[in-house]
Enzyme design. Structure first.
Site, PDB file in Angstrom:
ATOM      1  N   ASP A 100       0.807  -1.235   0.000  1.00  0.00           N
ATOM      2  CA  ASP A 100       0.000   0.000   0.000  1.00  0.00           C
ATOM      3  C   ASP A 100       0.833   1.274   0.000  1.00  0.00           C
ATOM      4  OD1 ASP A 100      -2.125  -1.712   0.079  1.00  0.00           O
ATOM      5  OD2 ASP A 100      -3.026  -0.925   1.893  1.00  0.00           O
ATOM      6  N   ARG A 145       0.920  -9.464  -6.501  1.00  0.00           N
ATOM      7  CA  ARG A 145       1.939 -10.424  -6.090  1.00  0.00           C
ATOM      8  C   ARG A 145       1.939 -11.654  -6.993  1.00  0.00           C
ATOM      9  NH1 ARG A 145       3.414  -8.679  -0.810  1.00  0.00           N
ATOM     10  NH2 ARG A 145       2.273  -6.747  -0.466  1.00  0.00           N
ATOM     11  N   HIS A 201       0.326  -1.335   5.121  1.00  0.00           N
ATOM     12  CA  HIS A 201      -1.080  -1.733   5.112  1.00  0.00           C
ATOM     13  C   HIS A 201      -1.658  -1.520   6.516  1.00  0.00           C
ATOM     14  CE1 HIS A 201      -4.682  -4.184   4.687  1.00  0.00           C
ATOM     15  NE2 HIS A 201      -4.405  -4.384   3.407  1.00  0.00           N
ATOM     16  N   ASN A 209       0.423  -1.714  -4.892  1.00  0.00           N
ATOM     17  CA  ASN A 209      -0.667  -0.898  -5.432  1.00  0.00           C
ATOM     18  C   ASN A 209      -0.524   0.494  -4.832  1.00  0.00           C
ATOM     19  OD1 ASN A 209      -2.376  -3.151  -3.425  1.00  0.00           O
ATOM     20  ND2 ASN A 209      -2.147  -1.045  -2.726  1.00  0.00           N
TER      21      ASN A 209
END
Length: 785
Positions: A56, A97, A246, A357
């Site tokens: 993230d 991934r 994350h 991402n």
């Protein structure tokens, strides 16, 4: 050489000792002993490979991409290596991934979505295909040692328990060693379940200063050192997947303190400052436009100046924590660099640093101090559901809270792009990529190391194999391997003027779609629950308008038609259909999973039951929990615990002021602990019954009884979604504690009496359970069809 045909080999009677062994007479050792089988060795001088993935992480969160966060070690890798400004990934973690490690497009690899559902669609298998070799499998076959650490998330949640097939666990997908969490995220202060190779790694309780980012790094160095103690030359592949950043976002106190007052200026100013630095660094042309603040419904960001003082103070603290977590990742990278330098191996190690991402909006407009409450993705939750349980400001980011920042900071992290993780606009899929390999001649002395050509996450595997000089495996388990979808970017790494190799790429998640061909990109912003064919394509010229501010679909309808047709063809080739915007189908589970909701007797053991397996016993259903035990004067401890600081429950034997044994039941409601009044216990054999009742409106009632006395808790929120996150622990509260005050007083508090067993007797799913509603929906679809 001794000739075995000589008389020394004959028996006393003069007959040859080898009589009866045809073909041996007269042969020398060199002629008769078979050759040793050849070892699998890497080509001479093969580089080590380290791939670091930070969960993230936004495009602008590192110093080389314009951040104010201190990342000196990553700055160094960028300064001596290559930075991609136009690298794209998928919008979500598991798909990225899967694509990174196989070179396949994510739907074809079985990961259209993160591995936490099971609708039965071909692109949602949540196991990598049997015929698709991973990068680790190819490199291991070519003589590499292979290590994986951290977040895996390439195994469906239903296959992470200890009785499941381990075919999709890291050690079965090419890694010699593994340490980390199979789940998509975990607490950095008290991970919910760590796995070492193929087995759970039992932890009674974590040290007060434990921090997962540091632990992963030290274990990575240990793996390398262990290899080098045995073999000084064997190259290694290290896949280090940090759970940071994350949610729940957590950091060490010292790292948080380094950013005191840095974010008081607010997300608007931080975004402007990052964009200014990006222009100064040459990441974008001078005419590039910073888009206005995100305005889309439920994705908008209010001006910082419109917030009240309390909001600004709390929101700044959230970003302080985030910055501290990023800083810890940089320090982790620095320790790896230092270790490689001491061994003289840094220059011949390919180091790749990237994100899976873009930064996320999942913290909502206000952020949260109770992440698992905020992260409960259930459409029917009542409007008064509390997504942010009040906690002291100083606790935010520490072990007592599970937090995430407001989406305004996600927007700043994605500077200069629009939207967030989960979206197919650049904010969701355009991320940092740094490649460092001094011995590889990747960067000329007279150039800036910036690569502006398009590259995609599927290119990572073919690029690394190309740089090393080995071909991907042609088969796996006797099955012909599929052709890799990515293309090598090795030419781009070595020549900033090289032609772009990856020219066409589809993207899809949750019905949001995009297609890139050259400098043209079409994109949709599908709203869940609306028809897919109602969504209009937008068109952007990403060369002239990299931040996607000017929709030119009306002036180039022929390009829209061409790319929309290309997207659909790619979707059919890659198993993208049926589209799923995470409606009822996403909550479907295969019928044989119902067996996990049967009555079970748990005996005391050293670990915890896995999260998903534990949840089947308690979520969205009534459940009777019976603990049978023997207690004597002075005995105390936890009989059973389930969860952690993010939400959970526990049954405790304690003592009153007179030292007499008592029992109480506690529920941690996403950060706030509620305890029943105590029940007196008699010395000797005892049995306690806890009844958890799932009430309408996602409310919870808890009753505790010894058969005579009844006490309880009423009108609490149910623990749903990812809560309880730490699985069931019998005989102690292992791992992350449910009740902080009890943990501060007694640690994991193992029961000192004799615990016979704990029985879970679950009832049927409530009508509000997402899986039950999905079943009803699916039966209706079948009837209708």
């Amino acid at each position: 050489m001794t000739d075995l045909s000589a008389s020394s080999s004959a028996g006393d009677n003069g007959q040859d000792a080898y009589a009866g062994f045809p073909g041996r007479i007269g042969r020398t050792i060199s002629e008769s002993v078979p050759a040793w089988p050849a070892e699998r060795t890497a080509p001479q001088g093969s580089p080590n490979v380290i791939v670091i993935v930070v969960d993230d992480l936004g495009y602008a969160d590192l110093g080389p991409y314009g951040s104010e966060i201190a990342t000196p070690h990553l700055d160094r890798l960028a300064a001596d290596g290559v930075r991609f400004t136009n690298y794209h990934t998928t919008p979500l973690c598991s798909p990225s991934r899967a694509a990174l490690l196989t070179g396949l497009n994510p739907h074809k690899a079985g990961f259209a979505f993160p591995a936490n559902s099971d609708p039965g669609y071909p692109a949602y298998t949540f196991t990598l295909p049997d015929n698709a070799p991973t990068l680790a499998e190819t490199l291991r076959e070519r003589g590499y040692a292979t290590f994986a650490l951290g977040k895996w998330h390439l195994t469906g949640d239903r296959l992470q328990h200890d009785g499941a097939s381990k075919a999709s666990w890291p050690c079965q997908r090419g890694f010699d060693r593994y340490f980390g969490a199979l789940e998509g995220f975990t607490s950095l202060h008290a991970p919910h379940r760590l796995v070492w190779d193929n087995s759970p790694y039992p932890v009674q309780e974590f040290p007060a200063d434990y921090y997962l980012t540091d632990d992963l790094t030290e274990r990575a160095i240990e793996m390398i050192s262990t290899l080098r103690a045995a073999d000084a030359d064997k190259p290694f592949f290290l896949y280090l997947a940090h759970a940071a950043v994350h949610g729940p976002v957590q950091a060490k106190a010292a790292d948080i303190a380094d950013y005191d007052h840095v974010y008081d200026v607010g997300w608007d100013q931080i975004r402007l400052d990052r964009f200014r630095r990006q222009l100064e660094l040459g990441l974008f042309d001078a005419g590039t436009v910073l888009p206005p603040s995100n305005r889309e419904t439920a994705l908008d960001v209010p001006p910082w100046d419109s917030l009240d003082e309390d909001q600004r103070r709390r929101f700044a603290r959230y970003m302080q924590v985030y910055a501290g977590a990023v800083q810890a990742v940089d320090a982790s990278t620095g320790r790896l660099i230092e270790h490689l330098e001491r061994r003289g191996e840094l220059d011949n190690t390919i180091i790749v640093v990237t994100s899976d991402n873009g930064a996320t909006a999942e913290g909502g407009p206000e952020g949260t101090r109770s992440y698992y409450s905020q992260f409960a993705h259930i459409a029917e939750l009542p409007d008064d559901w509390q997504r942010d349980v009040d906690r002291e400001l100083a606790l935010i980011g520490g072990p007592q809270t599970t937090v995430h920042y407001p989406r305004g900071w996600g927007q700043a992290s994605n500077t200069p792009f629009r939207l967030y993780k989960g979206h197919t606009f650049a904010g969701g899929i355009r991320v940092p990529l740094i490649v460092h390999w001094p011995d590889g001649g990747l960067r000329g002395a007279d150039e800036d190391g910036i690569r502006r050509q398009y590259a995609h996450v599927t290119d990572v595997t073919p690029t690394l194999l190309d740089l090393i000089g080995v071909a991907p495996l042609a088969a796996r388990h006797g099955l012909a391997a599929p052709q890799i979808d990515g293309v090598s970017a090795a030419g781009l790494l070595r020549d900033p003027g090289a032609d772009q190799q990856h020219d066409d790429q589809y993207t899809e998640t949750g019905g949001r779609r995009a297609y890139q061909r050259g400098h043209w990109k079409i994109v949709t912003e599908h709203r869940p629950g609306t028809p897919f064919d109602d969504t209009e394509w937008q068109l952007y010229d990403t060369e002239a308008d990299p931040t996607e501010t000017q929709n030119v679909a009306d002036s180039h309808p022929e390009v829209v038609t061409e790319l929309a047709t290309a997207w659909e063809r790619a979707a059919w080739r890659n198993r993208v259909f049926p589209l799923d915007d995470h409606g009822p189908a996403s909550s479907l589970r295969r019928p044989d999973d119902d067996r996990f909701a049967g009555t079970i007797d748990l005996l005391p053991f050293a670990g915890t039951v896995e999260r998903w397996r534990s949840a089947q016993l308690v979520q969205h259903r009534d459940v009777a929990i019976t603990a049978s035990f023997r207690v004597a004067a002075g005995d105390a401890g936890v009989l059973v615990a389930h969860g952690d600081q993010g939400g959970g429950y526990l049954l405790v034997v304690d003592t009153d002021e007179q030292g007499e044994p008592i029992a109480w039941f506690g529920v941690n409601a996403y950060g706030v602990v509620h305890r029943t009044s105590p029940i007196n216990l008699a010395p000797g054999e005892n049995e306690l019954l806890v009844l958890l009742r799932a009430l309408p409106g996602f409310r919870l009632e808890a009753l505790l009884t010894d058969g005579a006395v009844v006490t309880g808790l009423a009108d609490l929120p149910q623990l749903v979604g990812m809560a309880p996150f730490t699985g069931i622990s019998v005989g102690a509260d292992r791992g992350g504690p449910v009740d902080w005050e009890l943990h501060r007083r007694a640690g994991s508090h193992p029961f000192s009496g004799v615990l016979h067993n704990v029985r879970y007797a679950p009832g049927v799913l409530s009508d509000e359970a997402p899986a039950e509603r999905a079943r009803v929906w699916a039966e209706g679809v079948r009837i209708y069809d």
